[in-house]
Scaffold this motif. Structure first.
Motif, PDB file in Angstrom:
ATOM      1  N   ARG A 166       0.969  -0.898   4.672  1.00 44.57           N
ATOM      2  CA  ARG A 166       0.501  -0.641   3.321  1.00 44.57           C
ATOM      3  C   ARG A 166       0.756   0.817   2.962  1.00 44.57           C
ATOM      4  O   ARG A 166       0.538   1.710   3.784  1.00 44.57           O
ATOM      5  CB  ARG A 166      -0.997  -0.936   3.239  1.00 44.57           C
ATOM      6  CG  ARG A 166      -1.574  -0.810   1.851  1.00 44.57           C
ATOM      7  CD  ARG A 166      -2.885  -1.557   1.767  1.00 44.57           C
ATOM      8  NE  ARG A 166      -3.963  -0.841   2.413  1.00 44.57           N
ATOM      9  CZ  ARG A 166      -4.796   0.003   1.783  1.00 44.57           C
ATOM     10  NH1 ARG A 166      -4.641   0.221   0.493  1.00 44.57           N
ATOM     11  NH2 ARG A 166      -5.759   0.606   2.433  1.00 44.57           N
ATOM     12  N   VAL A 187      -0.768   3.526   1.071  1.00 46.96           N
ATOM     13  CA  VAL A 187      -2.103   3.796   0.538  1.00 46.96           C
ATOM     14  C   VAL A 187      -2.008   4.757  -0.634  1.00 46.96           C
ATOM     15  O   VAL A 187      -2.624   4.542  -1.671  1.00 46.96           O
ATOM     16  CB  VAL A 187      -3.013   4.373   1.657  1.00 46.96           C
ATOM     17  CG1 VAL A 187      -4.400   4.675   1.111  1.00 46.96           C
ATOM     18  CG2 VAL A 187      -3.082   3.408   2.834  1.00 46.96           C
ATOM     19  N   SER A 188      -1.222   5.814  -0.466  1.00 47.16           N
ATOM     20  CA  SER A 188      -1.022   6.736  -1.583  1.00 47.16           C
ATOM     21  C   SER A 188       0.336   7.407  -1.446  1.00 47.16           C
ATOM     22  O   SER A 188       0.879   7.526  -0.348  1.00 47.16           O
ATOM     23  CB  SER A 188      -2.130   7.789  -1.626  1.00 47.16           C
ATOM     24  OG  SER A 188      -2.069   8.579  -0.463  1.00 47.16           O
ATOM     25  N   GLU A 247      -1.751   5.719  -6.412  1.00 46.21           N
ATOM     26  CA  GLU A 247      -2.443   4.878  -5.437  1.00 46.21           C
ATOM     27  C   GLU A 247      -2.177   3.432  -5.799  1.00 46.21           C
ATOM     28  O   GLU A 247      -2.841   2.856  -6.647  1.00 46.21           O
ATOM     29  CB  GLU A 247      -3.943   5.174  -5.450  1.00 46.21           C
ATOM     30  CG  GLU A 247      -4.228   6.526  -4.849  1.00 46.21           C
ATOM     31  CD  GLU A 247      -5.708   6.811  -4.674  1.00 46.21           C
ATOM     32  OE1 GLU A 247      -6.522   5.874  -4.862  1.00 46.21           O
ATOM     33  OE2 GLU A 247      -6.030   7.961  -4.356  1.00 46.21           O
ATOM     34  N   ALA A 283      -1.900  -0.683  -5.693  1.00 45.73           N
ATOM     35  CA  ALA A 283      -2.816  -1.744  -5.281  1.00 45.73           C
ATOM     36  C   ALA A 283      -2.335  -2.348  -3.965  1.00 45.73           C
ATOM     37  O   ALA A 283      -1.170  -2.214  -3.593  1.00 45.73           O
ATOM     38  CB  ALA A 283      -2.864  -2.820  -6.361  1.00 45.73           C
ATOM     39  N   THR A 284      -3.224  -3.028  -3.271  1.00 45.96           N
ATOM     40  CA  THR A 284      -2.840  -3.631  -1.988  1.00 45.96           C
ATOM     41  C   THR A 284      -1.976  -4.873  -2.193  1.00 45.96           C
ATOM     42  O   THR A 284      -1.299  -5.304  -1.267  1.00 45.96           O
ATOM     43  CB  THR A 284      -4.082  -4.052  -1.185  1.00 45.96           C
ATOM     44  OG1 THR A 284      -4.901  -4.825  -2.046  1.00 45.96           O
ATOM     45  CG2 THR A 284      -4.829  -2.851  -0.684  1.00 45.96           C
ATOM     46  N   GLY A 285      -1.997  -5.467  -3.388  1.00 48.97           N
ATOM     47  CA  GLY A 285      -1.206  -6.663  -3.665  1.00 48.97           C
ATOM     48  C   GLY A 285       0.023  -6.330  -4.489  1.00 48.97           C
ATOM     49  O   GLY A 285       0.841  -5.495  -4.101  1.00 48.97           O
ATOM     50  N   ASN A 296       2.219  -4.792  -7.411  1.00 50.90           N
ATOM     51  CA  ASN A 296       2.308  -3.659  -8.326  1.00 50.90           C
ATOM     52  C   ASN A 296       3.550  -3.828  -9.186  1.00 50.90           C
ATOM     53  O   ASN A 296       4.630  -4.098  -8.657  1.00 50.90           O
ATOM     54  CB  ASN A 296       2.445  -2.354  -7.543  1.00 50.90           C
ATOM     55  CG  ASN A 296       1.212  -2.045  -6.728  1.00 50.90           C
ATOM     56  OD1 ASN A 296       0.279  -1.427  -7.222  1.00 50.90           O
ATOM     57  ND2 ASN A 296       1.195  -2.492  -5.475  1.00 50.90           N
ATOM     58  N   GLU A 329      -0.586   2.792   6.057  1.00 48.19           N
ATOM     59  CA  GLU A 329      -1.425   2.127   7.029  1.00 48.19           C
ATOM     60  C   GLU A 329      -0.617   1.059   7.754  1.00 48.19           C
ATOM     61  O   GLU A 329       0.066   0.252   7.133  1.00 48.19           O
ATOM     62  CB  GLU A 329      -2.603   1.461   6.319  1.00 48.19           C
ATOM     63  CG  GLU A 329      -3.670   0.994   7.275  1.00 48.19           C
ATOM     64  CD  GLU A 329      -4.607  -0.009   6.619  1.00 48.19           C
ATOM     65  OE1 GLU A 329      -5.013   0.216   5.468  1.00 48.19           O
ATOM     66  OE2 GLU A 329      -4.891  -1.019   7.265  1.00 48.19           O
ATOM     67  N   GLU A 364       3.332  -7.429  11.510  1.00 45.73           N
ATOM     68  CA  GLU A 364       2.923  -6.834  10.245  1.00 45.73           C
ATOM     69  C   GLU A 364       3.968  -7.004   9.164  1.00 45.73           C
ATOM     70  O   GLU A 364       5.159  -6.831   9.409  1.00 45.73           O
ATOM     71  CB  GLU A 364       2.666  -5.348  10.446  1.00 45.73           C
ATOM     72  CG  GLU A 364       1.208  -5.102  10.689  1.00 45.73           C
ATOM     73  CD  GLU A 364       0.935  -3.641  10.820  1.00 45.73           C
ATOM     74  OE1 GLU A 364      -0.093  -3.200  10.309  1.00 45.73           O
ATOM     75  OE2 GLU A 364       1.768  -2.955  11.421  1.00 45.73           O
ATOM     76  N   VAL A 409       6.224  -3.639   3.452  1.00 46.02           N
ATOM     77  CA  VAL A 409       5.982  -3.538   2.010  1.00 46.02           C
ATOM     78  C   VAL A 409       7.263  -3.986   1.306  1.00 46.02           C
ATOM     79  O   VAL A 409       8.353  -3.531   1.639  1.00 46.02           O
ATOM     80  CB  VAL A 409       5.629  -2.084   1.623  1.00 46.02           C
ATOM     81  CG1 VAL A 409       5.509  -1.940   0.111  1.00 46.02           C
ATOM     82  CG2 VAL A 409       4.343  -1.647   2.315  1.00 46.02           C
ATOM     83  N   GLN A 450       1.659  -6.201   0.323  1.00 44.03           N
ATOM     84  CA  GLN A 450       1.890  -5.281  -0.780  1.00 44.03           C
ATOM     85  C   GLN A 450       3.320  -5.408  -1.303  1.00 44.03           C
ATOM     86  O   GLN A 450       4.260  -5.499  -0.519  1.00 44.03           O
ATOM     87  CB  GLN A 450       1.639  -3.854  -0.298  1.00 44.03           C
ATOM     88  CG  GLN A 450       1.507  -2.857  -1.412  1.00 44.03           C
ATOM     89  CD  GLN A 450       1.126  -1.484  -0.877  1.00 44.03           C
ATOM     90  OE1 GLN A 450       1.561  -1.073   0.189  1.00 44.03           O
ATOM     91  NE2 GLN A 450       0.310  -0.768  -1.647  1.00 44.03           N
TER      92      GLN A 450
END
Ligand SMILES: Nc1ncnc2c1ncn2[C@@H]1O[C@H](COP(=O)(O)OP(=O)(O)OP(=O)(O)O)[C@@H](O)[C@H]1O
Ligand SMILES: [Mg+2]
Length: 361
Positions: free
Chosen positions: A2, A4-5, A20, A22-24, A26, A75, A298, A301, A328
């Motif tokens: 992920r 994160v920022s 920042e 979103a986790t899903g 964008n 992350e 994992e 992205v 993400q």
């Protein structure tokens, strides 16, 4: 995985950006030339350590000074890491500096810390252009999931170069022909390593790609198959030696590998339409992400640049359904129209304007 920022300073047309995501899902919307691809490129840079797009690294530096900076908190495996990359032009020379959690790192240490799967319009070459594009797909995937692959690939390249230059010296009588024996052996050994990796990864990739393609297209059959060198590589090298001497180049081996791509039984290279090619490439990319997920535990992205254009409404919505898988995604588009309201409803959406991101909705 992920993001994160993300923080950009003087990066291409971004003077200063703090994002920042979103986790899903964008969604970045904006007219041409506003910075959508630039933003995806900066995220890819964090994963790959170099831009897959820039011809020269100095292109990344914006107009506000000699240095561009990309920083991010990522992350993976439940652990946070801070990656920072500086690109600096000094007296005409471009230098790159990388830090992870405040400590200097080499570019080769970066892959694996943060993974992305990138689709962008250049990838459409995958179907119709030369085999090197399809080999790159295999190599990029293997580098991410097989720790020794990048090294084997580099070694193979060196051995191949040595053999080719020796071929020329043997051909003009500077060296005896049996000087080639040792290089044939080396090439076959390293080559077999590459081929084993490619076979294995294709066994995982092909059915995943077929599944995505069928779902997005509503039933079209995609068959992707690995076209590798002969099984007995050493023997094949011996057999091609006289041809190789005439050509001054090595005619067999994994440097000549290709993928065959067929849609409903017909060769995609000759017959696939624009939208079918796009669907195929997107399916291959989604399959790549699935294979990386299966082998590393994992999901990378997903970065999808201008992914919806040329697709009909049915394919668009089927594709967007898949992007809803947990994980993400950052997707760009010039317009919001292709996105069903339902998808927009559960996404974070920005307008991109001249290197700035304006949240909408
Ligand atoms: N080093 C740089 N410094 C300043 N601006 C730059 C730099 N590199 C690229 N740009 C600008 O970035 C813009 C292109 O951004 P980008 O490729 O991200 O556009 P986009 O939003 O993806 O557009 P499209 O919809 O056409 O693909 C161009 O206008 C270009 O001039
Ligand atoms: Mg673009």
């Amino acid at each position: 995985m992920r993001l994160v920022s993300l923080e950009l300073r003087n990066y291409r047309n971004y003077a200063r950006l703090n994002l920042e995501p979103a986790t899903g899902l964008n969604v970045l919307l904006g007219p041409n030339g506003q910075g959508k691809t630039n933003l995806l490129e900066s995220v890819a840079l964090l994963a790959l350590s170099s831009s897959p797009r820039a011809r020269r690294e100095s292109e990344l530096v914006g107009p506000l000074g000699p240095e561009a900076r990309v920083g991010a908190l990522v992350e993976g495996r439940g652990r946070l890491a801070e990656i920072r990359i500086w690109v600096r032009i000094e007296a005409g020379v471009t230098r790159r500096r990388i830090e992870v959690d405040g400590l200097p790192r080499r570019a080769v240490d970066l892959p694996g810390l943060f993974r992305v799967t990138l689709f962008w319009p250049e990838d459409l070459n995958l179907i119709k252009a030369g085999p090197e594009h399809r080999r790159r797909l295999l190599n990029q995937l293997l580098v991410q999931v097989r720790p020794g692959y990048a090294r084997a690939l580099a070694r193979y390249g060196r051995v191949l170069e040595q053999r080719n230059s020796l071929l020329k010296r043997v051909a003009n009588g500077e060296q005896p022909a049996d000087a080639l024996d040792v290089w044939d052996l080396q090439l076959a050994r390293t080559g077999v390593e590459l081929v084993a990796g490619r076979r294995e990864v294709m066994q995982a990739l092909a059915p995943e790609a077929a599944r995505f393609h069928s779902q997005i297209s509503g039933g079209e059959a995609l068959e992707v198959a690995y076209e590798g060198p002969p099984e007995e590589l050493l023997q094949a090298l011996h057999q091609s030696r006289s041809d190789d001497l005439r050509r001054g180049a090595t005619g067999v081996g994994p440097h000549r590998d290709d993928l065959s791509v067929r849609l409903d039984g017909a060769d995609a290279r000759s017959f696939a339409s624009q939208g079918q090619q796009r669907t195929t490439v997107i399916s291959l990319k989604l399959a790549e992400a699935a294979v990386v997920t299966a082998l590393t535990g994992e999901r990378p992205v997903l970065l999808l640049d201008d992914v919806l254009s040329e697709l009909d409404a049915t394919r668009r919505s089927a594709l967007l359904e898949h992007l809803a898988d947990p994980g993400q995604v950052i997707v760009t588009s010039v317009e919001a129209d292709p996105f069903p309201a339902r998808v927009i409803g559960r996404s974070r959406v920005w307008q991109v304007r001249q290197g700035r991101l304006l949240p909408c909705g």
